[in-house]
Scaffold this active site. Sequence first.
Site, short mmCIF file in Angstrom:
data_model
loop_
_atom_site.label_atom_id
_atom_site.label_comp_id
_atom_site.label_asym_id
_atom_site.label_seq_id
_atom_site.Cartn_x
_atom_site.Cartn_y
_atom_site.Cartn_z
N PHE A 112 -110.46 -78.80 -30.29
CA PHE A 112 -108.43 -78.23 -30.78
C PHE A 112 -107.70 -79.03 -29.75
O PHE A 112 -107.37 -77.87 -29.35
CB PHE A 112 -108.96 -76.81 -30.19
CG PHE A 112 -110.24 -76.04 -30.77
CD1 PHE A 112 -110.50 -76.18 -31.64
CD2 PHE A 112 -111.09 -75.32 -29.68
CE1 PHE A 112 -111.83 -75.89 -32.30
CE2 PHE A 112 -112.13 -74.89 -30.48
CZ PHE A 112 -112.39 -74.80 -31.51
N CYS A 113 -107.83 -79.80 -28.73
CA CYS A 113 -107.13 -80.47 -28.43
C CYS A 113 -106.82 -80.54 -27.26
O CYS A 113 -106.24 -80.78 -25.99
CB CYS A 113 -105.62 -81.08 -29.19
SG CYS A 113 -105.23 -81.53 -30.34
N ASN A 114 -108.29 -79.99 -26.95
CA ASN A 114 -108.18 -78.89 -25.41
C ASN A 114 -109.34 -78.94 -24.53
O ASN A 114 -110.48 -77.84 -24.73
CB ASN A 114 -108.38 -77.48 -26.03
CG ASN A 114 -107.98 -76.80 -24.46
OD1 ASN A 114 -108.00 -76.81 -22.92
ND2 ASN A 114 -106.88 -75.29 -23.80
#
Length: 448
Positions: free
Chosen positions: A376-378
């Site tokens: 999740f782009c994290n």
Amino acid sequence: MEPLDELRAREYPRLDELGQVYLDYTAGNLVPQTLLERHMHLLRDHVLGNPHSTNPASSLTTAYAALARRSVLEFFNADPDEYVVIFTANATQALKLVGEAYPFNSDGEYLLTFDNHNSVNGIREFARAKQCPATYVPVVLPDMRVDDADLTSRLTRSRPNGHRLFAYPAQSNFSGVQHPLDWIPLAQEHGWDVLLDAAAFTPTNRLDLRRWRPDFVSQSFYKIFGYPTGVGCLIARKAALAKLKRPWFAGGTITVASVQGDKFYLAEGESGFEDGTPDYLALPAVTFGLEYIASIGIDTIHKRVASLTGLLLERLGALKHSSGHPLARVYGPRLGDRRGGTVTFNFYDPNGRPLDHRSVEERANAARISLRTGCFCNPGGGEIALGITGSELASCFHQPEHETRLTIDDFRMCIDGKSTGAVRVSLGLVTNAEDVNAFIRLAESFLR
Ligand SMILES: Cc1ncc(COP(=O)(O)O)c(C=O)c1O
């Protein structure tokens, strides 16, 4: 019928008509019917031109843009004497505006939590280009919160000469953790400028900018009310904005620029930061969207999402294999306290071995359930949750064949045996108990 059930039937009938279970609200909200209609009527019934001129078509657009700015300030209860709203394409562009213009130097520091979206992580590259150290504060399993004593010691360490920026998300897009807003005054008292990434928080929580006064707030509107995409904003304290040094000028951002005189004068306030023509036809819909949410009540939304998240966590936690092993391991708080409606986990087999998150996504897709898998782009959240260490990553990234290129399959090989991602379900505005039931039925199918 509960007001939010009525709203679902009225504004989003297609969800049930098409048999869709939408559990991806952290990625984006859904489009409400009346918002779409209100916007279409406005576009159909008026002559709206490019702003930045005095002609009637332009003036009307300028007036709607000013109204949208006022609506944003009002929605977040921000004092117009203290804050300005800079419209951007999305939260990412708002973050980039700060990163590229912040006066980082070797005496300063960029401090950020492991738990951050890549668009906040990326600011470290602007800092390092100016010889400014970038430092990460870890989050700690199982709840994935920051250790308060650790953070306080980093914030209160004195480093008097340089500019210091502290960035964190009000709510994690990975674990759903809500990080304390009272870090804002603590950091500011010790000389930090605070960049609050509010993108995952504001769709279901009140952010009161008279109560909390971060220097910069990043936001994407589609996450709050689904439409339009392509508009976000940076809400900035005027005093903090004055510190920023833009790296260039562009159409719309100057009062005067000269070719022969080789000089430009940046416009004051928000104008100096809005590059080129804004998405001016979309701006009236920002006002309509904020009015739509205000008419429902953000506290009503918050309460409902909190209650369904509690239900989801309880039911997911109760699922066990006949071997006694739990089906799911949740990365983040297992109770409803100080967390939002984003729930991330992996499933395990009866022997306690992790199942590939891609198999969960495939089965969810077949059941018409929209959830999301990966990190999740994290990446910081993912590395902590999945137990991927710095030395594992270093040995992977420093292999000669990975100097400039690394595919996701190469990455999987590098961290052989560990999960490379997780499954995320996120609840929002019109989630109902039946959506939670549908997801639990999907989860139960992994017990067989
Ligand atoms: C916490 C957080 N910050 C920033 C972003 C970036 O938003 P956008 O892609 O709209 O720029 C997201 C998007 O998912 C997010 O969840």
